[in-house]
Motif scaffolding. Structure first.
Motif, PDB file in Angstrom:
ATOM      1  N   LEU A 157      -3.515  45.049  -1.043  1.00 57.27           N
ATOM      2  CA  LEU A 157      -2.986  45.124  -2.398  1.00 57.27           C
ATOM      3  C   LEU A 157      -1.512  44.754  -2.421  1.00 57.27           C
ATOM      4  N   GLN A 158      -0.738  45.310  -1.512  1.00 58.47           N
ATOM      5  CA  GLN A 158       0.693  45.025  -1.472  1.00 58.47           C
ATOM      6  C   GLN A 158       0.953  43.555  -1.160  1.00 58.47           C
ATOM      7  N   ALA A 159       0.128  42.968  -0.301  1.00 56.84           N
ATOM      8  CA  ALA A 159       0.284  41.540   0.017  1.00 56.84           C
ATOM      9  C   ALA A 159       0.015  40.688  -1.226  1.00 56.84           C
ATOM     10  N   ALA A 160      -0.975  41.082  -2.027  1.00 53.40           N
ATOM     11  CA  ALA A 160      -1.272  40.347  -3.253  1.00 53.40           C
ATOM     12  C   ALA A 160      -0.120  40.478  -4.251  1.00 53.40           C
ATOM     13  N   LEU A 161       0.444  41.678  -4.364  1.00 55.66           N
ATOM     14  CA  LEU A 161       1.576  41.881  -5.269  1.00 55.66           C
ATOM     15  C   LEU A 161       2.771  41.030  -4.839  1.00 55.66           C
ATOM     16  N   ALA A 162       3.001  40.945  -3.529  1.00 50.03           N
ATOM     17  CA  ALA A 162       4.132  40.174  -3.016  1.00 50.03           C
ATOM     18  C   ALA A 162       3.961  38.677  -3.262  1.00 50.03           C
ATOM     19  N   ALA A 163       2.699  38.222  -3.335  1.00 49.97           N
ATOM     20  CA  ALA A 163       2.422  36.793  -3.516  1.00 49.97           C
ATOM     21  C   ALA A 163       2.369  36.378  -4.975  1.00 49.97           C
ATOM     22  N   GLU A 164       2.394  37.343  -5.900  1.00 50.36           N
ATOM     23  CA  GLU A 164       2.262  37.004  -7.317  1.00 50.36           C
ATOM     24  C   GLU A 164       3.458  36.209  -7.813  1.00 50.36           C
ATOM     25  N   PRO A 165       3.226  35.113  -8.524  1.00 49.94           N
ATOM     26  CA  PRO A 165       4.348  34.318  -9.067  1.00 49.94           C
ATOM     27  C   PRO A 165       5.222  35.153  -9.990  1.00 49.94           C
ATOM     28  N   LYS A 166       6.500  34.833 -10.022  1.00 47.89           N
ATOM     29  CA  LYS A 166       7.436  35.574 -10.870  1.00 47.89           C
ATOM     30  C   LYS A 166       7.061  35.394 -12.338  1.00 47.89           C
ATOM     31  N   ARG A 167       7.244  36.457 -13.100  1.00 41.86           N
ATOM     32  CA  ARG A 167       6.887  36.465 -14.521  1.00 41.86           C
ATOM     33  C   ARG A 167       8.156  36.592 -15.363  1.00 41.86           C
ATOM     34  N   ASP A 168       8.138  35.992 -16.539  1.00 38.48           N
ATOM     35  CA  ASP A 168       9.226  36.147 -17.504  1.00 38.48           C
ATOM     36  C   ASP A 168       9.198  37.592 -17.997  1.00 38.48           C
ATOM     37  N   GLN A 169      10.175  38.383 -17.593  1.00 39.64           N
ATOM     38  CA  GLN A 169      10.158  39.813 -17.879  1.00 39.64           C
ATOM     39  C   GLN A 169      10.355  40.129 -19.361  1.00 39.64           C
ATOM     40  N   GLN A 170      11.094  39.295 -20.061  1.00 37.22           N
ATOM     41  CA  GLN A 170      11.268  39.544 -21.497  1.00 37.22           C
ATOM     42  C   GLN A 170       9.942  39.341 -22.223  1.00 37.22           C
ATOM     43  N   LYS A 171       9.214  38.289 -21.857  1.00 38.07           N
ATOM     44  CA  LYS A 171       7.908  38.053 -22.479  1.00 38.07           C
ATOM     45  C   LYS A 171       6.927  39.167 -22.108  1.00 38.07           C
ATOM     46  N   ALA A 172       7.005  39.635 -20.852  1.00 36.85           N
ATOM     47  CA  ALA A 172       6.133  40.726 -20.431  1.00 36.85           C
ATOM     48  C   ALA A 172       6.425  41.979 -21.244  1.00 36.85           C
ATOM     49  N   TYR A 173       7.702  42.272 -21.426  1.00 37.47           N
ATOM     50  CA  TYR A 173       8.094  43.449 -22.212  1.00 37.47           C
ATOM     51  C   TYR A 173       7.582  43.342 -23.646  1.00 37.47           C
ATOM     52  N   GLU A 174       7.773  42.186 -24.266  1.00 33.07           N
ATOM     53  CA  GLU A 174       7.350  42.003 -25.651  1.00 33.07           C
ATOM     54  C   GLU A 174       5.834  42.133 -25.783  1.00 33.07           C
ATOM     55  N   SER A 175       5.114  41.617 -24.802  1.00 34.80           N
ATOM     56  CA  SER A 175       3.652  41.726 -24.820  1.00 34.80           C
ATOM     57  C   SER A 175       3.205  43.179 -24.712  1.00 34.80           C
ATOM     58  N   MET A 176       3.785  43.915 -23.777  1.00 34.86           N
ATOM     59  CA  MET A 176       3.398  45.316 -23.595  1.00 34.86           C
ATOM     60  C   MET A 176       3.842  46.178 -24.776  1.00 34.86           C
ATOM     61  N   LEU A 177       4.963  45.830 -25.393  1.00 33.37           N
ATOM     62  CA  LEU A 177       5.428  46.571 -26.561  1.00 33.37           C
ATOM     63  C   LEU A 177       4.442  46.397 -27.728  1.00 33.37           C
ATOM     64  N   ALA A 178       3.997  45.167 -27.939  1.00 39.25           N
ATOM     65  CA  ALA A 178       3.022  44.911 -28.999  1.00 39.25           C
ATOM     66  C   ALA A 178       1.714  45.639 -28.713  1.00 39.25           C
ATOM     67  N   HIS A 179       1.336  45.684 -27.446  1.00 40.25           N
ATOM     68  CA  HIS A 179       0.104  46.369 -27.070  1.00 40.25           C
ATOM     69  C   HIS A 179       0.230  47.874 -27.307  1.00 40.25           C
ATOM     70  N   ALA A 180       1.359  48.455 -26.930  1.00 37.46           N
ATOM     71  CA  ALA A 180       1.565  49.892 -27.118  1.00 37.46           C
ATOM     72  C   ALA A 180       1.506  50.261 -28.600  1.00 37.46           C
ATOM     73  N   GLN A 181       2.146  49.447 -29.436  1.00 33.52           N
ATOM     74  CA  GLN A 181       2.112  49.713 -30.875  1.00 33.52           C
ATOM     75  C   GLN A 181       0.689  49.610 -31.405  1.00 33.52           C
ATOM     76  N   CYS A 182      -0.053  48.637 -30.924  1.00 30.47           N
ATOM     77  CA  CYS A 182      -1.439  48.463 -31.341  1.00 30.47           C
ATOM     78  C   CYS A 182      -2.280  49.671 -30.933  1.00 30.47           C
ATOM     79  N   MET A 183      -2.068  50.162 -29.725  1.00 30.06           N
ATOM     80  CA  MET A 183      -2.825  51.327 -29.263  1.00 30.06           C
ATOM     81  C   MET A 183      -2.564  52.532 -30.163  1.00 30.06           C
ATOM     82  N   ARG A 184      -1.301  52.740 -30.553  1.00 30.24           N
ATOM     83  CA  ARG A 184      -0.984  53.854 -31.455  1.00 30.24           C
ATOM     84  C   ARG A 184      -1.610  53.641 -32.830  1.00 30.24           C
ATOM     85  N   ASP A 185      -1.572  52.397 -33.292  1.00 28.60           N
ATOM     86  CA  ASP A 185      -2.164  52.088 -34.591  1.00 28.60           C
ATOM     87  C   ASP A 185      -3.672  52.312 -34.600  1.00 28.60           C
ATOM     88  N   ASN A 186      -4.263  52.264 -33.412  1.00 32.64           N
ATOM     89  CA  ASN A 186      -5.708  52.439 -33.300  1.00 32.64           C
ATOM     90  C   ASN A 186      -6.106  53.823 -32.789  1.00 32.64           C
TER      91      ASN A 186
END
Length: 215
Positions: free
Chosen positions: A132-161
């Protein structure tokens, strides 16, 4: 109830390895996965698909043509999945998607079954933690701002539901840290409940590929 940049994943990884039952974890129950000395050389590879690579969201096997620029990540995930099937206690653990990310919808479905909510992240007794750790280390870098915005929208949706205490992600040191259950060590909501499953289904489109296993 479902792993992101290496730094972000590490912030969540420590929690589920230390605490066997988390909001998104799911363990081997009645499966008696064999532990002990690993011998991956004797394990068959994840089977190759018989058709052309499918779209994201499917569960293909090892493709004959690896995803451009992501082969190291994909290969590492294949090794992790193989470990989960042979040693981790999950013979039905799904293939990684062509993107290299795990198919968390299917992983979570397996983990929601009775007695299987403890080792879905790293296998029985964390036997697949190295993979598992080897897979995490090999994962391509992600745009953290886009990741944050995606998870924020998801969290709001979960509360709305109806999942009213689902927390927002936060930015820490330039990395997006997932939200979710406010107390993963002692979950305040039941991820296998019909209401939670319905909210997840309604909000899954809010998460970018690979983030669905993080919050």
């Amino acid at each position: 109830m479902s792993i992101p940049t290496t730094t972000t994943a590490g912030l969540r990884l420590a929690a589920f390895v230390a605490v066997p039952v988390l909001a998104l974890t799911v363990a081997c129950g009645g499966n008696d996965g064999t532990t002990g000395t690993k011998s991956h050389d004797t394990v068959a590879d994840v089977p190759a698909p018989k058709s052309e690579p499918s779209e994201a969201g499917s569960t293909p096997g090892t493709p004959s043509a690896k995803p451009a620029g992501k082969s190291a990540f994909f290969d590492a995930q294949v090794v992790f999945v193989r470990c989960m099937r042979t040693e981790g206690g999950y013979k039905d653990y799904p293939d990684p998607k062509l993107s290299g990310h795990l198919d968390w919808e299917k992983v979570n479905e397996i983990g929601s079954r009775p007695g299987r909510n403890e080792g879905i992240k790293a296998g029985k007794n964390n036997v697949c933690l190295d993979e598992l750790q080897a897979a995490l280390a090999a994962e391509p870098k992600r745009d953290q701002q886009k990741a944050y915005e995606s998870m924020l929208a998801h969290a709001q949706c979960m509360r709305d539901n109806g999942i009213s205490r689902f927390t927002n992600p936060v930015m820490s040191g330039g990395n997006a840290v997932p939200g979710g259950d406010p107390n993963p060590a002692s979950p305040v909501y039941a991820p296998d409940s019909p209401a939670y499953k319905e909210a997840r289904a309604a909000c899954k489109s809010k998460l970018l590929d690979g983030l669905d296993g993080m919050q």
